[in-house]
Write a protein that holds these residues in place. Structure first.
Motif, PDB file in Angstrom:
ATOM      1  N   SER A  45       0.831  -1.210   0.000  1.00  0.00           N
ATOM      2  CA  SER A  45       0.000   0.000   0.000  1.00  0.00           C
ATOM      3  C   SER A  45       0.864   1.259   0.000  1.00  0.00           C
ATOM      4  O   SER A  45       0.547   2.244  -0.681  1.00  0.00           O
ATOM      5  N   LEU A  46       1.978   1.223   0.734  1.00  0.00           N
ATOM      6  CA  LEU A  46       2.897   2.370   0.718  1.00  0.00           C
ATOM      7  C   LEU A  46       3.520   2.544  -0.658  1.00  0.00           C
ATOM      8  O   LEU A  46       3.701   3.678  -1.132  1.00  0.00           O
ATOM      9  N   ALA A  47       3.855   1.431  -1.310  1.00  0.00           N
ATOM     10  CA  ALA A  47       4.431   1.521  -2.655  1.00  0.00           C
ATOM     11  C   ALA A  47       3.424   2.089  -3.647  1.00  0.00           C
ATOM     12  O   ALA A  47       3.786   2.858  -4.549  1.00  0.00           O
ATOM     13  N   SER A  48       2.150   1.736  -3.506  1.00  0.00           N
ATOM     14  CA  SER A  48       1.127   2.276  -4.405  1.00  0.00           C
ATOM     15  C   SER A  48       0.970   3.782  -4.216  1.00  0.00           C
ATOM     16  O   SER A  48       0.867   4.534  -5.196  1.00  0.00           O
ATOM     17  N   LYS A  49       0.972   4.240  -2.971  1.00  0.00           N
ATOM     18  CA  LYS A  49       0.871   5.674  -2.719  1.00  0.00           C
ATOM     19  C   LYS A  49       2.091   6.419  -3.261  1.00  0.00           C
ATOM     20  O   LYS A  49       1.961   7.510  -3.834  1.00  0.00           O
ATOM     21  N   ASP A  50       3.262   5.823  -3.093  1.00  0.00           N
ATOM     22  CA  ASP A  50       4.471   6.484  -3.585  1.00  0.00           C
ATOM     23  C   ASP A  50       4.490   6.544  -5.108  1.00  0.00           C
ATOM     24  O   ASP A  50       4.915   7.544  -5.699  1.00  0.00           O
ATOM     25  N   LEU A  51       4.027   5.480  -5.769  1.00  0.00           N
ATOM     26  CA  LEU A  51       3.972   5.493  -7.233  1.00  0.00           C
ATOM     27  C   LEU A  51       2.979   6.540  -7.727  1.00  0.00           C
ATOM     28  O   LEU A  51       3.225   7.225  -8.728  1.00  0.00           O
ATOM     29  N   ALA A  68      11.254  14.322   0.254  1.00  0.00           N
ATOM     30  CA  ALA A  68       9.998  14.492   0.980  1.00  0.00           C
ATOM     31  C   ALA A  68       9.187  13.201   0.976  1.00  0.00           C
ATOM     32  O   ALA A  68       8.609  12.810   2.010  1.00  0.00           O
ATOM     33  N   ARG A  69       9.115  12.529  -0.159  1.00  0.00           N
ATOM     34  CA  ARG A  69       8.401  11.257  -0.218  1.00  0.00           C
ATOM     35  C   ARG A  69       9.051  10.214   0.680  1.00  0.00           C
ATOM     36  O   ARG A  69       8.374   9.426   1.342  1.00  0.00           O
ATOM     37  N   LYS A  70      10.366  10.212   0.704  1.00  0.00           N
ATOM     38  CA  LYS A  70      11.063   9.222   1.522  1.00  0.00           C
ATOM     39  C   LYS A  70      10.829   9.480   3.015  1.00  0.00           C
ATOM     40  O   LYS A  70      10.694   8.531   3.811  1.00  0.00           O
ATOM     41  N   ARG A  71      10.767  10.735   3.423  1.00  0.00           N
ATOM     42  CA  ARG A  71      10.488  11.045   4.829  1.00  0.00           C
ATOM     43  C   ARG A  71       9.090  10.579   5.229  1.00  0.00           C
ATOM     44  O   ARG A  71       8.888  10.054   6.333  1.00  0.00           O
ATOM     45  N   GLU A  72       8.123  10.767   4.352  1.00  0.00           N
ATOM     46  CA  GLU A  72       6.764  10.310   4.662  1.00  0.00           C
ATOM     47  C   GLU A  72       6.689   8.790   4.796  1.00  0.00           C
ATOM     48  O   GLU A  72       5.981   8.267   5.673  1.00  0.00           O
ATOM     49  N   LEU A  73       7.421   8.078   3.934  1.00  0.00           N
ATOM     50  CA  LEU A  73       7.410   6.620   4.017  1.00  0.00           C
ATOM     51  C   LEU A  73       8.167   6.116   5.230  1.00  0.00           C
ATOM     52  O   LEU A  73       7.816   5.075   5.801  1.00  0.00           O
ATOM     53  N   THR A  74       9.200   6.832   5.643  1.00  0.00           N
ATOM     54  CA  THR A  74       9.993   6.389   6.794  1.00  0.00           C
ATOM     55  C   THR A  74       9.154   6.366   8.061  1.00  0.00           C
ATOM     56  O   THR A  74       9.319   5.490   8.920  1.00  0.00           O
ATOM     57  N   ALA A  82      11.860   2.542   3.143  1.00  0.00           N
ATOM     58  CA  ALA A  82      11.496   3.706   2.322  1.00  0.00           C
ATOM     59  C   ALA A  82      12.429   3.850   1.134  1.00  0.00           C
ATOM     60  O   ALA A  82      11.990   4.171   0.016  1.00  0.00           O
ATOM     61  N   GLY A  83      13.737   3.605   1.345  1.00  0.00           N
ATOM     62  CA  GLY A  83      14.665   3.675   0.224  1.00  0.00           C
ATOM     63  C   GLY A  83      14.385   2.626  -0.826  1.00  0.00           C
ATOM     64  O   GLY A  83      14.453   2.899  -2.032  1.00  0.00           O
ATOM     65  N   SER A  84      14.039   1.407  -0.411  1.00  0.00           N
ATOM     66  CA  SER A  84      13.719   0.356  -1.389  1.00  0.00           C
ATOM     67  C   SER A  84      12.442   0.675  -2.152  1.00  0.00           C
ATOM     68  O   SER A  84      12.352   0.440  -3.374  1.00  0.00           O
ATOM     69  N   ILE A  85      11.442   1.240  -1.462  1.00  0.00           N
ATOM     70  CA  ILE A  85      10.176   1.555  -2.127  1.00  0.00           C
ATOM     71  C   ILE A  85      10.363   2.667  -3.156  1.00  0.00           C
ATOM     72  O   ILE A  85       9.869   2.570  -4.295  1.00  0.00           O
ATOM     73  N   THR A  86      11.067   3.726  -2.786  1.00  0.00           N
ATOM     74  CA  THR A  86      11.261   4.829  -3.736  1.00  0.00           C
ATOM     75  C   THR A  86      12.107   4.407  -4.926  1.00  0.00           C
ATOM     76  O   THR A  86      11.856   4.836  -6.066  1.00  0.00           O
ATOM     77  N   LYS A  87      13.098   3.564  -4.703  1.00  0.00           N
ATOM     78  CA  LYS A  87      13.908   3.076  -5.827  1.00  0.00           C
ATOM     79  C   LYS A  87      13.077   2.231  -6.783  1.00  0.00           C
ATOM     80  O   LYS A  87      13.175   2.359  -8.017  1.00  0.00           O
ATOM     81  N   ALA A  88      12.239   1.340  -6.241  1.00  0.00           N
ATOM     82  CA  ALA A  88      11.359   0.541  -7.098  1.00  0.00           C
ATOM     83  C   ALA A  88      10.365   1.422  -7.843  1.00  0.00           C
ATOM     84  O   ALA A  88      10.035   1.157  -9.018  1.00  0.00           O
TER      85      ALA A  88
END
Length: 542
Positions: A45-51, A68-74, A82-88
């Motif tokens: 769900s976090l990955a979907s929001k980030d995408l 900013a996106r990475k801080r919200e996911l952290t 968070a780093g893995s999600i943003t990279k994907a």
């Protein structure tokens, strides 16, 4: 020859830059499966929001928005998750952009072809290079309507690309469309829901060198023990220290297991991905890491022991071994595969065929395999080939990219160089110059076998033709030497031909002159016209 396109020089294909192995998670407890599904759904769900946020940024994306996106996911997971999600997310957005560019190129090619054919009179025949007009007015009418449809699609795709808009679906657009056709897919709603949820889970962690066992988020010990760092909202599920959950199952990597163990013991980075196979109802772990790319050896060094030319086809690989002079050695080989069925079955068929090809190359002692540098992305459009549905299906089914990548990866482990050659005219010229000469009473040479000879000779730098045609006037050296037959430094090249007694014809043996001079015809019709008939007198006897 003036209208032929230029032929690019062959080159040694680079080796792989990474390794990926897979192991099965056996004997998972119900609690382990529940934790894996819960963590995967939360991170998914976090990955979907980030995408969604990344697609909203479009071309306005910057390092500040990324941070900013990475801080919200952290806050809802951890800094490493968070780093893995943003990279994907960035990888998926970049893949969608590349697909958008390829779709634009395909639409442009279709529009150009239809416009050209509509401008020609109906029934006009085409040339070798350009297509002709449409066959009848009915086809012309429907193609004119299709032109407007493609132009509208092209304008929309261009507008999306300029604005930075992409269309992506986590889990796959094909699986999303299957939801509306469950009867055709032979799936129930519960089965489709299970596949959909499995495809949208996120259990992927990048490695980090210097950390314990090469990964701080998903940690696997050399003995196979798997532990996961749980996100902050799910910390109450942990069964070990520091917010970790240790699975009861252990994993083992049969392929390159020792290489993985050495890397883990040295605390070098290893990336892991945990996923669920709905068809087999099994959990798997994929381990991947980067390797230093091997420097390609010079082309001349790879061709010292000859080469094996390989012609790629829809159902088999046609291969033939050539010596250092470009001459075929032995008999041709064929490595068949079946590309029907599921994707894992097709992948296994390709892997098996390439394994047999590699083993045969090792047996022959050859250090190079020549393949065609094929790319059918612009060659399989409906507008170019029209009603040739069988040909379009044939071209679309040839896994050229997967074959080349697989072969380069497998050959790198056995020190075999992969030489990529230009595929222009290899099938045509191979059949023209090599199919008939290599066919004998006990061997039938196919067009694909002849094409493999052409591919191997092109990799070696030899012309595909068997020999250069003699000069038009006569076979002397008045028009220059035939350099493809004898090098200018070859000994005896300037000497005259040795004198052979007898007439210069292949149908008469060398001693036929003396034999025919004493031979007289036995019929009156065969007697020469300048000879006179002589009737000797009868012998007088008593």
């Amino acid at each position: 020859m003036a209208d032929l396109r230029p032929i690019t020089a062959p080159f040694v294909a680079p080796g792989p830059s990474g390794v990926a192995v897979r192991g099965r998670l056996r004997d998972l407890t119900p609690e382990d499966k529940k934790v894996l599904r819960t963590v995967g759904a939360h991170l998914g769900s976090l990955a979907s929001k980030d995408l969604k946020a990344r697609c909203r940024d479009g071309l306005e994306h910057s390092a500040q928005s990324w941070a900013a996106r990475k801080r919200e996911l952290t806050a809802e997971s951890s800094s490493r998750w968070a780093g893995s999600i943003t990279k994907a997310t960035h990888d998926q957005w970049a893949l969608a952009r590349r697909g958008q560019a390829a779709h634009t190129q395909s639409l442009e090619a279709g529009v150009t072809t239809i416009r050209h054919r509509l401008a020609l009179p109906v029934g006009k025949k085409g040339t070798k290079r350009t297509p002709g007009g449409y066959r009848c007015a009915h086809e012309w009418f429907h193609k004119a309507r299709r032109l407007h449809v493609l132009e509208n699609r092209l304008d929309q795709v261009r507008a999306d690309r300029e604005a930075g808009r992409v269309q992506v679906v986590r889990g796959g657009r094909r699986l999303l469309g299957t939801r509306h056709h469950l009867e055709q897919a032979q799936l129930t709603e519960a089965e489709w829901r299970e596949r959909w949820e499995a495809g949208r889970r996120f259990l992927r962690a990048d490695g980090e060198s210097g950390k314990r066992f090469g990964n701080e988020t998903i940690r696997i010990t050399p003995e196979g023990e798997v532990s996961i760092r749980l996100p902050a909202p799910l910390a109450d599920l942990c069964n070990a220290k520091h917010g970790r959950y240790v699975l009861a199952a252990k994993v083992r990597f049969p392929h390159r297991g020792q290489e993985w163990a050495d890397r883990v013991e040295a605390n070098r980075a290893v990336a892991y991905r945990i996923h669920y196979d709905t068809g087999r109802e099994r959990w798997y772990v994929d381990a991947s890491w980067q390797i230093p790319p091997t420097l390609p050896i010079p082309l001349e060094a790879a061709l010292v022991e000859g080469v094996i030319g390989v012609d790629t086809n829809a159902d088999h690989l046609a291969a033939w071994r050539l010596d250092t002079h470009g001459n075929p050695v032995g008999r041709p080989r064929r490595f068949s595969y079946d590309l029907s069925g599921s994707a894992p079955h097709r992948d296994a068929q390709i892997r098996h065929a390439l394994t047999r090809l590699r083993n045969w190359a090792k047996t022959c002692g050859v250090k190079a395999i020549a393949v065609e540098d094929l790319d059918f992305q612009a060659e399989k459009t409906r507008e170019k080939h029209g009603r040739k549905r069988r040909f379009r299906h044939l071209v679309s089914g040839m896994p050229t990219g997967r074959l080349r990548a697989r072969l380069a990866s497998m050959a790198d482990a056995t020190d075999i160089a992969i030489i990529a050659v230009d595929p222009a005219y290899t099938s045509k010229w191979g059949a023209q110059h090599w199919q008939q000469p290599m066919t004998g009473p006990t061997r039938t040479t196919t067009r694909h076998d002849a094409a493999s000879i052409a591919i191997g000779r092109r990799a070696q730098g030899h012309p595909i033709r068997r020999r250069t045609a003699p000069p038009r006037a006569h076979q002397s050296d008045m028009h220059g030497h035939r350099t493809d037959q004898a090098d200018r430094r070859a000994p005896g090249r300037e000497e005259p031909r040795p004198r052979t007694p007898g007439p210069r014809t292949r149908s008469v043996p060398p001693n036929a002159a003396s034999t025919r001079a004493t031979r007289t015809s036995t019929t009156a019709r065969g007697v020469r016209g300048d000879q006179a008939w002589v009737q000797d007198s009868l012998l007088l006897t008593d």
